[in-house]
Structure formats: structure tokens, C-alpha cells
Write a protein that holds these residues in place. Structure first.
Motif, PDB file in Angstrom:
ATOM      1  N   GLN A  26       0.647  -1.763   0.242  1.00 18.47           N
ATOM      2  CA  GLN A  26       0.197   0.463  -0.100  1.00 18.47           C
ATOM      3  C   GLN A  26       0.824   0.790   0.160  1.00 18.47           C
ATOM      4  O   GLN A  26       2.152   1.328   0.463  1.00 18.47           O
ATOM      5  CB  GLN A  26      -0.834  -0.469   1.298  1.00 18.47           C
ATOM      6  N   GLU A  27       0.734   2.484  -0.015  1.00 15.73           N
ATOM      7  CA  GLU A  27       0.988   3.195  -0.380  1.00 15.73           C
ATOM      8  C   GLU A  27       1.073   4.677   0.840  1.00 15.73           C
ATOM      9  O   GLU A  27       0.367   3.434   1.504  1.00 15.73           O
ATOM     10  CB  GLU A  27       0.021   4.504  -1.455  1.00 15.73           C
ATOM     11  N   THR A  28       1.417   5.167   1.432  1.00 15.38           N
ATOM     12  CA  THR A  28       1.699   5.526   2.601  1.00 15.38           C
ATOM     13  C   THR A  28       0.919   5.685   3.288  1.00 15.38           C
ATOM     14  O   THR A  28       0.450   5.212   4.382  1.00 15.38           O
ATOM     15  CB  THR A  28       3.061   6.960   2.578  1.00 15.38           C
ATOM     16  N   ASN A  29      -0.450   6.728   2.785  1.00 17.09           N
ATOM     17  CA  ASN A  29      -1.714   7.075   3.162  1.00 17.09           C
ATOM     18  C   ASN A  29      -2.695   5.770   4.492  1.00 17.09           C
ATOM     19  O   ASN A  29      -2.623   6.175   4.451  1.00 17.09           O
ATOM     20  CB  ASN A  29      -2.484   7.471   2.188  1.00 17.09           C
ATOM     21  N   PHE A  30      -2.237   4.447   3.450  1.00 10.30           N
ATOM     22  CA  PHE A  30      -3.336   3.266   3.240  1.00 10.30           C
ATOM     23  C   PHE A  30      -1.898   2.868   4.519  1.00 10.30           C
ATOM     24  O   PHE A  30      -2.193   1.977   5.737  1.00 10.30           O
ATOM     25  CB  PHE A  30      -3.379   2.648   2.178  1.00 10.30           C
ATOM     26  N   TYR A  31      -0.631   2.166   4.222  1.00  9.55           N
ATOM     27  CA  TYR A  31       0.106   1.792   4.721  1.00  9.55           C
ATOM     28  C   TYR A  31       0.196   2.162   6.410  1.00  9.55           C
ATOM     29  O   TYR A  31      -0.235   1.194   7.180  1.00  9.55           O
ATOM     30  CB  TYR A  31       1.621   1.837   4.428  1.00  9.55           C
ATOM     31  N   ILE A  70     -10.423   4.553   4.205  1.00  8.24           N
ATOM     32  CA  ILE A  70      -8.689   5.111   4.223  1.00  8.24           C
ATOM     33  C   ILE A  70      -9.779   6.737   2.243  1.00  8.24           C
ATOM     34  O   ILE A  70      -9.427   7.275   2.666  1.00  8.24           O
ATOM     35  CB  ILE A  70      -7.847   4.533   3.813  1.00  8.24           C
ATOM     36  N   LYS A  71     -10.204   5.864   2.021  1.00  9.01           N
ATOM     37  CA  LYS A  71     -10.288   6.249   0.421  1.00  9.01           C
ATOM     38  C   LYS A  71     -11.032   7.017   0.754  1.00  9.01           C
ATOM     39  O   LYS A  71     -11.001   8.962   0.056  1.00  9.01           O
ATOM     40  CB  LYS A  71     -10.810   5.668  -0.581  1.00  9.01           C
ATOM     41  N   TYR A  72     -12.390   7.140   1.568  1.00 15.64           N
ATOM     42  CA  TYR A  72     -13.189   8.117   1.603  1.00 15.64           C
ATOM     43  C   TYR A  72     -12.494   8.873   2.334  1.00 15.64           C
ATOM     44  O   TYR A  72     -13.140  10.367   2.089  1.00 15.64           O
ATOM     45  CB  TYR A  72     -14.931   7.330   2.430  1.00 15.64           C
ATOM     46  N   GLY A  73     -12.298   9.430   3.179  1.00 13.13           N
ATOM     47  CA  GLY A  73     -11.520  10.112   4.759  1.00 13.13           C
ATOM     48  C   GLY A  73     -10.612  10.982   3.454  1.00 13.13           C
ATOM     49  O   GLY A  73     -10.576  12.495   3.489  1.00 13.13           O
ATOM     50  N   LEU A  74      -9.827  10.196   2.684  1.00 14.24           N
ATOM     51  CA  LEU A  74      -9.287  11.461   1.846  1.00 14.24           C
ATOM     52  C   LEU A  74      -9.619  12.108   0.916  1.00 14.24           C
ATOM     53  O   LEU A  74      -9.216  12.967   1.207  1.00 14.24           O
ATOM     54  CB  LEU A  74      -7.443  10.881   1.665  1.00 14.24           C
ATOM     55  N   LYS A  75     -10.948  11.453   0.473  1.00 16.45           N
ATOM     56  CA  LYS A  75     -11.296  12.382  -0.549  1.00 16.45           C
ATOM     57  C   LYS A  75     -12.167  13.129  -0.176  1.00 16.45           C
ATOM     58  O   LYS A  75     -12.535  14.627  -0.394  1.00 16.45           O
ATOM     59  CB  LYS A  75     -12.683  11.402  -1.264  1.00 16.45           C
ATOM     60  N   THR A  76     -13.053  12.935   1.319  1.00 14.54           N
ATOM     61  CA  THR A  76     -13.781  14.099   1.979  1.00 14.54           C
ATOM     62  C   THR A  76     -12.986  15.451   2.685  1.00 14.54           C
ATOM     63  O   THR A  76     -13.272  16.130   2.977  1.00 14.54           O
ATOM     64  CB  THR A  76     -15.534  13.137   2.715  1.00 14.54           C
TER      65      THR A  76
END
Length: 252
Positions: free
Chosen positions: A182-187, A208-214
Motif C-alpha cells: 500500500q501507499e503511505t496513506n494506507f500503509y 481510508i479512501k473516503y476519508g482522504l476524498k472528503t
């Protein structure tokens, strides 16, 4: 006035006609053989009769891409009831090929294949280099999410790649390697989930993806960039302040 043919001349005419016909037929046969268009040349085991009650299976067609050995095994599995009838197995094989594989078969001199094994060996030699390379564990860490995929689609694609690894991975190793890929934000946020089920990682990844998007989760890259730029501005202000407070030299 109508001509009257003598019996002897008429007999010679018929003999010449038969001779010409025979020569023409011989020429046609020679042409078919030389061009490979005769039935005997084109058809393998042309005198073969299908067993009573036998129905030709609906084969999954092979186009030349994939594992040829796996395909041969699948092909033979569909003909398990006629396993001793090599002539039939060989005769039906061309009907299970398409695309590049069919073109290859058409270009072969089928008379050189006496047994099924002869044909299978030639098939393997031609298509064994088309086999998809089995991924290794290191490769899986390089499988990243595409811009066109959501996290669930990416995880499913990654899981399919992982299923091909030999020897097979256990659940704990599977989860561990997926986290490392995974990339750093997910790892950073998934690291604590080592030992969890794979489907739980998918749920976490989607969150995590939703949190980064919002904007509810701040990107690590963005945070690092912000702190760096803030520090630069602060230092620049301090430098300007020092210059403005530096006393000017007095000259006498």
C-alpha cells in the motif's frame, strides 16, 4: 450434309476422349496433392466413424494465449469417455482451437502426427512460451491501485494475482504482503491490522479512501508539504525581522 463416321474412326475418337479425361483427372489429383487441398491431406483419420451415441462436446476454445498444458488437461477431461480412441481425440482437437492456435494447426502437416502424444508435444513446443509468468511475492508488493479503480476493485485484482503465487500463501502472509504493497496513506493506517481477515482490509481501505476524498483524513504527503512550507515562511519572516532591526552604522 451430315457427316457419316466410320466405325474405326469413331472407336479412335472415343479412346482419345477417355485418355484425355484420365489425364485431366490425374492432373487435378496431382494439383490437390501439391497444394495440400486433397481430402486425405486436409482430414485427419478420414475413415473414422463417431462412436454410437457420442456427442461432440462444446469445447472452450484456445487462442494461443495462456497455459497450454492446462488447456490440454481441460480438453482431455471433456473426452474422458473416449480416452482409448486416440484417433477421435486427435480428430476433434482442431475444433477446439481459434485465432493464432488455429492458424498454427492449419499450417501443420498432420500426417507426421501418428499418436495423440505426438500432437500434444508439438502443441506444447509451440505455445509454452505464451504461458503467463507466475508472479512471485516481491512482484505483489509492486501491484498498485490504478486511477480507474476503486479500492475494492484494486483489492480483487491484487487477490487474483496473489492466487497464482507458488507455493500458495497462508492467510497471515497474504494480509502482510497486501499491507506492504500500500501507499503511505494506507500503509500507516493498515499496519495495525496485521492478522485480520482480508475482507476487513478491504473495508478499511475503502474507509481510508473516503476519508482522504472528503478531507476528514489529511494526506501524509499534504501534511509534510504544509509543515515544510510553513517552516520556510516562518524562517523568511525571522530573517526579514533581523534585517529590519539591525542598527545602521554611524559615520563620524
Amino acid at each position: 450434309m451430315e457427316k457419316v463416321w466410320k466405325p474405326k474412326q469413331e472407336k479412335m475418337e472415343k479412346r482419345l476422349e477417355r485418355k484425355m479425361t484420365a489425364m485431366s483427372e490425374q492432373s487435378i489429383r496431382t494439383t490437390r496433392i501439391s497444394t495440400g487441398l486433397s481430402y486425405d491431406y486436409l482430414c485427419m483419420h478420414q475413415n473414422l466413424d463417431l462412436p454410437e451415441g457420442f456427442k461432440v462436446p462444446c469445447f472452450e476454445l484456445f487462442n494461443g494465449i495462456g497455459n497450454p498444458k492446462a488447456y490440454l488437461r481441460a480438453y482431455c477431461d471433456q473426452l474422458v469417455g473416449v480416452r482409448d480412441n486416440q484417433a477421435l481425440i486427435m480428430r476433434l482437437f482442431s475444433g477446439s482451437l481459434t485465432g493464432e492456435a488455429s492458424d498454427w494447426f492449419t499450417a501443420q502437416d498432420i500426417r507426421r502426427w501418428v499418436t495423440w502424444e505426438d500432437m500434444a508435444v508439438a502443441f506444447m513446443e509451440r505455445f509454452r512460451f505464451h504461458m503467463k509468468t507466475v508472479p512471485v511475492r516481491y512482484y505483489l508488493e509492486k501491484v498498485k491501485q490504478k486511477s480507474t479503480e476503486n479500492f475494492c476493485q484494486y483489492a480483487s485484482r491484487w487477490r487474483m494475482e496473489a492466487a497464482s503465487v507458488q507455493p500458495p500463501m497462508g492467510k497471515e502472509e497474504l494480509v502482510s504482503i497486501f499491507i506492504r504493497s500500500q501507499e503511505t496513506n494506507f500503509y500507516d493506517r493498515m499496519l495495525s491490522m496485521a492478522g485480520k481477515q482480508f475482507f476487513e482490509l478491504i473495508k478499511m481501505g475503502e474507509a481510508i479512501k473516503y476519508g482522504l476524498k472528503t478531507g476528514r483524513i489529511i494526506s501524509v504527503a499534504g501534511k509534510a508539504t504544509g509543515s515544510s512550507s510553513t517552516g520556510f515562511i516562518r524562517k523568511k519572516k525571522e530573517h526579514v525581522a533581523n534585517i529590519s532591526h539591525t542598527p545602521s552604522p554611524r559615520y563620524k
